[in-house]
Write a protein that holds these residues in place. Sequence first.
Motif, PDB file in Angstrom:
ATOM      1  N   ARG A 150      34.492  -9.531  -8.432  1.00  0.00           N
ATOM      2  CA  ARG A 150      34.790  -8.561  -7.375  1.00  0.00           C
ATOM      3  C   ARG A 150      35.981  -7.682  -7.754  1.00  0.00           C
TER       4      ARG A 150
ATOM      5  N   ARG B 255      39.816 -26.430  -1.625  1.00  0.00           N
ATOM      6  CA  ARG B 255      39.381 -26.647  -3.006  1.00  0.00           C
ATOM      7  C   ARG B 255      38.846 -25.345  -3.600  1.00  0.00           C
ATOM      8  N   VAL B 256      39.402 -24.992  -4.745  1.00  0.00           N
ATOM      9  CA  VAL B 256      38.964 -23.784  -5.456  1.00  0.00           C
ATOM     10  C   VAL B 256      37.975 -24.189  -6.525  1.00  0.00           C
ATOM     11  N   THR B 257      36.787 -23.660  -6.400  1.00  0.00           N
ATOM     12  CA  THR B 257      35.725 -24.029  -7.350  1.00  0.00           C
ATOM     13  C   THR B 257      35.600 -22.986  -8.449  1.00  0.00           C
ATOM     14  N   GLN B 258      34.861 -23.383  -9.478  1.00  0.00           N
ATOM     15  CA  GLN B 258      34.594 -22.460 -10.580  1.00  0.00           C
ATOM     16  C   GLN B 258      33.854 -21.227 -10.088  1.00  0.00           C
ATOM     17  N   SER B 259      32.952 -21.444  -9.133  1.00  0.00           N
ATOM     18  CA  SER B 259      32.169 -20.325  -8.580  1.00  0.00           C
ATOM     19  C   SER B 259      33.074 -19.331  -7.862  1.00  0.00           C
ATOM     20  N   MET B 260      34.043 -19.872  -7.122  1.00  0.00           N
ATOM     21  CA  MET B 260      34.963 -18.986  -6.409  1.00  0.00           C
ATOM     22  C   MET B 260      35.769 -18.149  -7.383  1.00  0.00           C
ATOM     23  N   LEU B 261      36.238 -18.778  -8.463  1.00  0.00           N
ATOM     24  CA  LEU B 261      36.995 -18.023  -9.477  1.00  0.00           C
ATOM     25  C   LEU B 261      36.142 -16.923 -10.092  1.00  0.00           C
ATOM     26  N   SER B 262      34.917 -17.252 -10.382  1.00  0.00           N
ATOM     27  CA  SER B 262      34.021 -16.274 -11.003  1.00  0.00           C
ATOM     28  C   SER B 262      33.746 -15.098 -10.071  1.00  0.00           C
ATOM     29  N   ASN B 263      33.441 -15.424  -8.817  1.00  0.00           N
ATOM     30  CA  ASN B 263      33.125 -14.359  -7.854  1.00  0.00           C
ATOM     31  C   ASN B 263      34.322 -13.447  -7.599  1.00  0.00           C
ATOM     32  N   ASN B 264      35.505 -14.074  -7.471  1.00  0.00           N
ATOM     33  CA  ASN B 264      36.715 -13.272  -7.257  1.00  0.00           C
ATOM     34  C   ASN B 264      36.982 -12.364  -8.447  1.00  0.00           C
TER      35      ASN B 264
END
Length: 287
Positions: free
Chosen positions: A14, A2-11
Amino acid sequence: MRVTQSMLSNNMLRNLSNSYTNMGTYMDQLTTGKKINRPSDDPVIAVKGMDYRSQLKEVEQYQRNTNEVHNWMDNSDDALDQATKALQRLRELAVQASNDTYDTGERHNIMEEVEQLKTHLIDIGNTKVNGKYIFNGTKTDVKPIDGGYPTDTTDVHIEVSNGIKIKVNVNADEVFGAEAFGNVDSFITALESGDQGEIEKSIALLDENINNVLNARADLGARMNRLELIEHRLGSQEISATEMMSNNEDIDYEEVITQLITQESVHRAALSAGSRIIQPTLLDFLR
């Protein structure tokens, strides 16, 4: 997964940070004109650069050495040229004095000029360049003709290339030694006594002195020619080392500018895409 909003933001953050780093690298390269600004940027380039700089400094040191050799040889050649002229004048006087029609007064006048020429030869033998007597072998701090004549005939060598040393001095004993000045003294004695036979013998003795000087100049000239070849080789080595150092460290401005423009375009596109993909969070509404 599962791809979360937080993961998208952090990626995204970065990747944006990496993009800023890349643009900063290109900007530094354009500012300095160098591929790296610290060894850690690229250790291979840094190590090669140190090697090329070492080669260039070595060549530059040898070039400074050749300048010293030139200074020594040029002054030696000039001094030998003056000595040749003085000896040729002595021979002319010897030929004149050998004439039976010359009386005592005329021979005395010749003797006075001969004595002056002898003093001139002594001054030439004591030639000093940059605080060094160039006609006294390795004893450059000792006046060669000071109540005596050159006693040190040790060759002076200066390294002008890796493993190559060249002799810079002249064997002054053959030119300004006891035998050379003894021939001049014999001429003076003959003039003083009026011995016509001895005066005529002085002509041959002075010819011997002249030949010794000419031989010394010929040997010196051969070494000067060799020095020119070495200087040409050092010049080629300097150009080669400088070119290799430039190829290793200097940037291709057109290439870096193109990379910077491309990175800027990618960065702008990433910002634009990120602003659309990353949705507002509850926290954003509470601000």
